[in-house]
Motif scaffolding. Structure first.
Motif, PDB file in Angstrom:
ATOM      1  N   MET A 187      35.350  39.239  29.212  1.00  0.00           N
ATOM      2  CA  MET A 187      35.988  37.979  29.540  1.00  0.00           C
ATOM      3  C   MET A 187      35.179  37.345  30.660  1.00  0.00           C
ATOM      4  SD  MET A 187      39.824  39.224  28.905  1.00  0.00           S
ATOM      5  CE  MET A 187      39.176  40.829  28.453  1.00  0.00           C
ATOM      6  N   GLN A 188      35.074  36.023  30.642  1.00  0.00           N
ATOM      7  CA  GLN A 188      34.079  35.361  31.480  1.00  0.00           C
ATOM      8  C   GLN A 188      34.355  35.458  32.970  1.00  0.00           C
ATOM      9  OE1 GLN A 188      34.457  31.719  28.947  1.00  0.00           O
ATOM     10  NE2 GLN A 188      32.281  31.521  29.402  1.00  0.00           N
ATOM     11  N   CYS A 189      35.632  35.428  33.352  1.00  0.00           N
ATOM     12  CA  CYS A 189      35.897  35.324  34.788  1.00  0.00           C
ATOM     13  C   CYS A 189      37.325  35.723  35.104  1.00  0.00           C
ATOM     14  CB  CYS A 189      35.661  33.890  35.274  1.00  0.00           C
ATOM     15  SG  CYS A 189      36.788  32.683  34.529  1.00  0.00           S
ATOM     16  N   TRP A 241      43.833  48.996  32.170  1.00  0.00           N
ATOM     17  CA  TRP A 241      42.531  49.421  32.695  1.00  0.00           C
ATOM     18  C   TRP A 241      41.599  48.221  32.685  1.00  0.00           C
ATOM     19  CZ3 TRP A 241      43.198  53.727  34.955  1.00  0.00           C
ATOM     20  CH2 TRP A 241      43.848  54.820  34.379  1.00  0.00           C
ATOM     21  N   ILE A 242      40.912  47.969  33.794  1.00  0.00           N
ATOM     22  CA  ILE A 242      40.006  46.826  33.887  1.00  0.00           C
ATOM     23  C   ILE A 242      38.732  47.223  34.622  1.00  0.00           C
ATOM     24  CG2 ILE A 242      40.971  45.971  36.076  1.00  0.00           C
ATOM     25  CD1 ILE A 242      40.497  43.118  35.059  1.00  0.00           C
ATOM     26  N   GLU A 243      37.633  46.589  34.218  1.00  0.00           N
ATOM     27  CA  GLU A 243      36.371  46.690  34.953  1.00  0.00           C
ATOM     28  C   GLU A 243      35.949  45.284  35.347  1.00  0.00           C
ATOM     29  OE1 GLU A 243      31.627  47.723  34.190  1.00  0.00           O
ATOM     30  OE2 GLU A 243      33.127  48.185  32.647  1.00  0.00           O
ATOM     31  N   ILE A 244      35.689  45.064  36.629  1.00  0.00           N
ATOM     32  CA  ILE A 244      35.113  43.812  37.110  1.00  0.00           C
ATOM     33  C   ILE A 244      33.608  44.014  37.177  1.00  0.00           C
ATOM     34  CG2 ILE A 244      35.069  42.077  38.928  1.00  0.00           C
ATOM     35  CD1 ILE A 244      37.780  42.336  37.532  1.00  0.00           C
ATOM     36  N   GLY A 294      32.428  38.920  35.591  1.00  0.00           N
ATOM     37  CA  GLY A 294      33.209  38.990  34.366  1.00  0.00           C
ATOM     38  C   GLY A 294      34.189  40.149  34.414  1.00  0.00           C
ATOM     39  N   ALA A 295      34.881  40.367  33.304  1.00  0.00           N
ATOM     40  CA  ALA A 295      35.881  41.436  33.262  1.00  0.00           C
ATOM     41  C   ALA A 295      35.950  42.029  31.864  1.00  0.00           C
ATOM     42  CB  ALA A 295      37.250  40.905  33.672  1.00  0.00           C
ATOM     43  N   VAL A 296      36.213  43.321  31.812  1.00  0.00           N
ATOM     44  CA  VAL A 296      36.428  44.027  30.553  1.00  0.00           C
ATOM     45  C   VAL A 296      37.762  44.735  30.648  1.00  0.00           C
ATOM     46  CG1 VAL A 296      35.544  45.720  28.911  1.00  0.00           C
ATOM     47  CG2 VAL A 296      33.941  44.382  30.302  1.00  0.00           C
ATOM     48  N   ILE A 297      38.661  44.471  29.697  1.00  0.00           N
ATOM     49  CA  ILE A 297      39.945  45.159  29.618  1.00  0.00           C
ATOM     50  C   ILE A 297      39.803  46.298  28.616  1.00  0.00           C
ATOM     51  CG2 ILE A 297      42.372  44.968  28.972  1.00  0.00           C
ATOM     52  CD1 ILE A 297      41.876  43.541  31.518  1.00  0.00           C
ATOM     53  N   TYR A 298      40.245  47.489  29.006  1.00  0.00           N
ATOM     54  CA  TYR A 298      40.065  48.664  28.154  1.00  0.00           C
ATOM     55  C   TYR A 298      41.340  49.108  27.455  1.00  0.00           C
ATOM     56  CZ  TYR A 298      35.381  49.239  29.993  1.00  0.00           C
ATOM     57  OH  TYR A 298      34.058  49.033  30.310  1.00  0.00           O
ATOM     58  N   GLY A 299      42.486  48.550  27.827  1.00  0.00           N
ATOM     59  CA  GLY A 299      43.738  48.952  27.210  1.00  0.00           C
ATOM     60  C   GLY A 299      44.780  49.247  28.264  1.00  0.00           C
TER      61      GLY A 299
END
Length: 660
Positions: A437-439, A502-505, A510-515
């Motif tokens: 995700m962009q931001c 769960w998230i990674e910045i 940006g951001a990645v959601i893992y579940g």
């Protein structure tokens, strides 16, 4: 730019400069003398100077109110933030203000399997809302009364919602495919005064008769004083008000001016224990969040907006934001795979949609179906595509840019029912990277925390929000001391919202959601507390105990196993599986039927008797057994052995599939 997340799309400078985000940045410079080197500095200001940021949103969108707030944020704390004291406004007035500016323009398009295609102008929509609101008032409804509905995603639900909010009543909606137990678990808590329901609907070409189910629901809601029926299957029952009787009056628009934090609607997000949580959102907070989100969606009054949503999903509520920007809202009620998987894309082409939103699971189904919409349809009007509900994998990004449009702006979002908004989302001025995700959304102080509350960058952690948002829940209905609200969001990191994802910045912002990081079930974007499944399954005399976990995690197929302890002497055969699935289908919804049912001797529990859902979930996602639970804290430590064996068997099967 990393090899793992390559850039797939970058806006031209002309396109970036023409966005509403760019217009907002220019507004901040012209009106307030603020300049920002990049989006990250803009975001940092928005979550630091909350008062100035949200005032800027109010002023940029020229929010109509009979009285402006004395302050934007009077108490900056969580929980218990105080927003907009002294304001007087109304959500429906904001959503319908385009009726004053362009009454003859198209406001609404409705495609439904149950009804013929319909269009409404802004004048017609405003007129029907005014008529229904006048009839509600004539029936004795007013400020604070609860109006509930069991309706699909058609104009009827939208009109009833706006009519209820226009008189200061509190709205709540359930989808018609939900079981009567799940609906009663929600509506019974809030003691509604009026209900609007449809006695049947068509889905995937089949008429679904809901008359018997509705009779059970009506009987289970003793506070009901009025029943409004939209007949589809049969005649209007005696003693009920027909929907058409509400919409024929020539009434003047009426907008009760309410406080900023006056309850607007009640939505439901289930925890792992107890009844579904009835979440109250306020008029002012939802207005502000919706306006802010329109920056991230780049919505204007020239857009034609559709989000594929059930009426039981928070995206149903969120789609109303398009009306607030004067856009044409296109509703889609039906099966998106009928007559084939091109149905929704055909709708986008036919209606010249500019923005289409879907659940990430829908994209996965499109990939598996092998369709390539761009090769058979004219999607030239479609410039933006949103996804949410579950993490969109990199394969999904690749398919969209290959099979839909190589120049489309893809803007996945992730937020939740809890705040009726997005924590992480799109930005039409930034590049799109695969799998990201962009931001982080403006005004949303989103961070990734480790177990000790330390911020993480480039690592997976708990999604937290460290500053209040105006659209956070006012309270849970019936939660007099606020303990349930506190336990749902603030018991892990005091004063900080823990969302349960769960998230990674990423280093690029940006951001990645893992579940999900907790035990909440997420099936194609619809979230449910495991307790609701337990009530359905353990209501069978054959089932003594059960545990369900949702193994959603980015990059893996979503998988939901159900473990059951049966009465002595019983074996889990196909007949028993059918009975268990039938109980879930009847009480809740077919959406929550498990992928697999497994018989075990015991369900792992703590010394205090709590089911160990999260440790089992972590185990089945690949964590080492010794890292997920301390057996000394278990009441039945040997019960974990069966789950370890199941996890090992799944791992072996997965390895064999990959090898072949």
């Amino acid at each position: 730019m990393s090899a793992e997340h390559p850039v797939l799309w970058t806006p031209t400078q002309a396109r970036a400069d023409a966005t509403r985000m760019a217009a907002f940045i220019r507004f901040l410079e012209d009106k307030h003398g603020l300049t920002f080197a990049d989006y990250d500095t803009l975001w940092d200001w928005s979550v630091t100077d909350l008062e100035s940021f949200w005032w800027a949103i109010w002023d940029f969108f020229d929010i109509p109110a009979s009285v402006k707030p004395e302050k934007m944020l009077a108490e900056r704390k969580m929980p218990g933030a105080v927003w907009g004291p002294g304001a007087r406004l109304n959500f429906a007035e904001v959503m319908l203000r385009a009726a004053n500016e362009k009454p003859d323009a198209q406001a609404l398009i409705v495609k439904s399997e149950t009804f013929p295609r319909k269009e409404m102008t802004w004048g017609e929509l405003s007129g029907q809302v005014a008529s229904v609101a006048a009839r509600f008032r004539a029936l004795g409804l007013g400020k604070g009364d609860r109006v509930v509905a069991i309706l699909p995603n058609t104009e009827h639900a939208l009109i009833a919602c706006l009519a209820a909010s226009s008189i200061g009543a509190i709205w709540s909606l359930c989808a018609p495919d939900m079981g009567h137990v799940a609906i009663l678990d929600r509506f019974r808590q809030i003691e509604p005064k009026l209900i609007v329901a449809q006695d049947g609907y068509v889905h995937a070409g089949k008429m679904i008769d809901r008359r018997e189910v509705l009779a059970e629901i009506f009987a289970g809601l003793p506070t009901l004083e009025h029943r409004v029926m939209l007949p589809v299957v049969g005649d209007l029952p005696e003693g009920m008000i027909g929907w058409d009787d509400l919409t024929g009056d020539d009434a003047a628009p009426y907008f009760e001016q309410v406080e900023f934090d006056h309850p607007l609607w009640i939505v439901y997000s289930s925890g792992t224990t107890g009844n579904p949580k009835p979440i109250e959102h306020g008029h002012g907070g939802i207005i502000l969040e919706g306006c802010k989100q329109s920056l991230h969606q780049d919505l204007t009054d020239q857009d034609r907006f559709c989000w594929l949503t059930s009426s039981g999903w928070i995206m149903w509520n969120a789609q109303l934001n398009a009306l607030g920007q004067g856009a044409t809202l296109a509703l889609f009620d039906g099966a998106p795979n009928q007559p084939d998987m091109l149905a929704l894309w055909q709708y986008a082409a036919d209606e010249k949609l500019t923005y289409l939103g879907v659940g990430a699971a829908y994209i996965t189904v499109c990939i598996k179906a092998g369709i390539r919409p761009r090769e058979v349809l004219d999607l030239s009007a479609l410039r933006s595509l949103g996804t949410t509900g579950s993490p969109l994998t990199s394969d999904g990004y690749d398919w969209i840019y290959d099979a839909v449009d190589p120049d489309i702006w893809l803007a996945p979002i992730s937020g939740g029912t809890d705040l009726a908004g997005a924590f992480v989302c799109g930005n039409p001025m930034l590049p799109v990277r695969a799998g990201e995700m962009q931001c982080r959304s403006l005004g949303n102080a989103v961070r990734a925390f480790d177990d000790q509350g330390h911020e993480l960058i480039g690592e997976v952690g708990e999604l937290v929000c460290t500053e209040p948002l105006p659209s956070m829940p006012l309270y849970f209905w019936g939660d007099e001391d606020g303990s349930r609200l506190h336990d749902s969001y603030f018991d892990t990191y005091p004063g900080i919202w823990r969302h349960g994802d769960w998230i990674e910045i990423t280093p690029e912002g940006g951001a990645v959601i893992y579940g999900r990081s907790d035990a909440t079930i997420n099936r194609k974007g619809l979230r449910l507390g495991s307790s609701e499944i337990y009530r359905a399954v353990e209501g069978l005399e054959e089932v003594l105990d059960s545990m369900v976990v949702d193994l959603e995690f980015l990059g893996r197929d979503s998988f939901m196993p159900l473990f059951v302890v049966l009465a002595p002497g019983l074996v889990l055969d196909d007949t028993m599986k059918d009975k268990i699935n039938g109980a879930i289908r009847h009480a809740i919804s077919a959406r929550f039927i498990p992928n697999e049912i497994i018989q075990v001797a015991e369900i792992p529990r703590t010394l205090s008797g709590k089911k160990l859902e999260v440790p089992v979930k972590k185990l089945l996602l690949g964590a080492k057994p010794e890292s997920v639970v301390n057996r000394d804290s278990m009441g039945n430590p040997d019960s974990f052995n069966a789950f370890i064996a199941y996890a090992e068997a799944r791992e072996r099967a997965e390895a064999q599939r990959e090898a072949s």
